[in-house]
Scaffold this active site. Structure first.
Site, PDB file in Angstrom:
ATOM      1  N   HIS A 265      27.021 -48.997  -7.427  1.00 49.87           N
ATOM      2  CA  HIS A 265      26.266 -48.587  -6.249  1.00 49.87           C
ATOM      3  C   HIS A 265      26.279 -47.076  -6.128  1.00 49.87           C
ATOM      4  O   HIS A 265      27.113 -46.387  -6.705  1.00 49.87           O
ATOM      5  CB  HIS A 265      26.820 -49.231  -4.977  1.00 49.87           C
ATOM      6  CG  HIS A 265      28.163 -48.703  -4.558  1.00 49.87           C
ATOM      7  ND1 HIS A 265      28.308 -47.585  -3.768  1.00 49.87           N
ATOM      8  CD2 HIS A 265      29.408 -49.122  -4.841  1.00 49.87           C
ATOM      9  CE1 HIS A 265      29.594 -47.361  -3.571  1.00 49.87           C
ATOM     10  NE2 HIS A 265      30.291 -48.282  -4.221  1.00 49.87           N
ATOM     11  N   CYS A 266      25.305 -46.573  -5.398  1.00 53.18           N
ATOM     12  CA  CYS A 266      25.282 -45.166  -5.007  1.00 53.18           C
ATOM     13  C   CYS A 266      25.286 -45.163  -3.477  1.00 53.18           C
ATOM     14  O   CYS A 266      25.727 -46.129  -2.855  1.00 53.18           O
ATOM     15  CB  CYS A 266      24.066 -44.438  -5.588  1.00 53.18           C
ATOM     16  SG  CYS A 266      22.485 -45.046  -4.982  1.00 53.18           S
ATOM     17  N   PHE A 267      24.763 -44.131  -2.867  1.00 54.82           N
ATOM     18  CA  PHE A 267      24.801 -43.989  -1.413  1.00 54.82           C
ATOM     19  C   PHE A 267      24.062 -45.103  -0.683  1.00 54.82           C
ATOM     20  O   PHE A 267      24.508 -45.561   0.366  1.00 54.82           O
ATOM     21  CB  PHE A 267      24.210 -42.628  -1.017  1.00 54.82           C
ATOM     22  CG  PHE A 267      24.243 -42.369   0.453  1.00 54.82           C
ATOM     23  CD1 PHE A 267      25.445 -42.082   1.087  1.00 54.82           C
ATOM     24  CD2 PHE A 267      23.088 -42.407   1.207  1.00 54.82           C
ATOM     25  CE1 PHE A 267      25.490 -41.846   2.448  1.00 54.82           C
ATOM     26  CE2 PHE A 267      23.112 -42.171   2.563  1.00 54.82           C
ATOM     27  CZ  PHE A 267      24.321 -41.885   3.190  1.00 54.82           C
ATOM     28  N   SER A 268      22.949 -45.566  -1.233  1.00 59.71           N
ATOM     29  CA  SER A 268      22.147 -46.550  -0.513  1.00 59.71           C
ATOM     30  C   SER A 268      21.666 -47.722  -1.359  1.00 59.71           C
ATOM     31  O   SER A 268      20.959 -48.586  -0.849  1.00 59.71           O
ATOM     32  CB  SER A 268      20.920 -45.869   0.101  1.00 59.71           C
ATOM     33  OG  SER A 268      20.091 -45.347  -0.930  1.00 59.71           O
ATOM     34  N   ARG A 269      22.038 -47.767  -2.629  1.00 60.24           N
ATOM     35  CA  ARG A 269      21.493 -48.797  -3.518  1.00 60.24           C
ATOM     36  C   ARG A 269      22.564 -49.529  -4.311  1.00 60.24           C
ATOM     37  O   ARG A 269      23.504 -48.919  -4.796  1.00 60.24           O
ATOM     38  CB  ARG A 269      20.530 -48.179  -4.533  1.00 60.24           C
ATOM     39  CG  ARG A 269      19.344 -47.520  -3.924  1.00 60.24           C
ATOM     40  CD  ARG A 269      18.497 -46.875  -4.987  1.00 60.24           C
ATOM     41  NE  ARG A 269      17.430 -46.106  -4.354  1.00 60.24           N
ATOM     42  CZ  ARG A 269      16.572 -45.366  -5.011  1.00 60.24           C
ATOM     43  NH1 ARG A 269      16.638 -45.282  -6.329  1.00 60.24           N
ATOM     44  NH2 ARG A 269      15.638 -44.699  -4.373  1.00 60.24           N
TER      45      ARG A 269
END
Length: 81
Positions: free
Chosen positions: A25-29
């Site tokens: 994951h990253c910040f929003s995905r």
């Protein structure tokens, strides 16, 4: 829909746990690498209100969510174990 309900739904719609090679994951995905990209139903994955968009980029199926991506990632990982 939040929590494990969304995690279970997304996993089913990407082709099941057996179709997931990796998930990060990253910040929003959530970022899935799948064994069989064609098994994922992009339109259905994007249908829940907590999902902002679904896109394919860099060999990944990316699922952007409104909030709680770290919690959702942890729930997905737990279901993969």
């Amino acid at each position: 829909m939040t929590g494990s309900g969304l995690a279970e739904q997304v996993l089913a719609l990407v082709g099941g746990t057996e179709n997931v090679e990796t998930v990060t994951h990253c910040f929003s995905r959530l970022r899935f690498v799948l064994h069989d990209d064609a098994a994922a139903d992009d339109a259905a994955i994007g249908a829940p209100p907590d999902v902002v968009m679904v896109l394919r980029q860099g060999g990944q199926l990316q699922v952007a969510v409104r909030s709680g991506v770290m919690t959702l990632h942890a729930e997905v990982v737990a279901l993969l174990a």
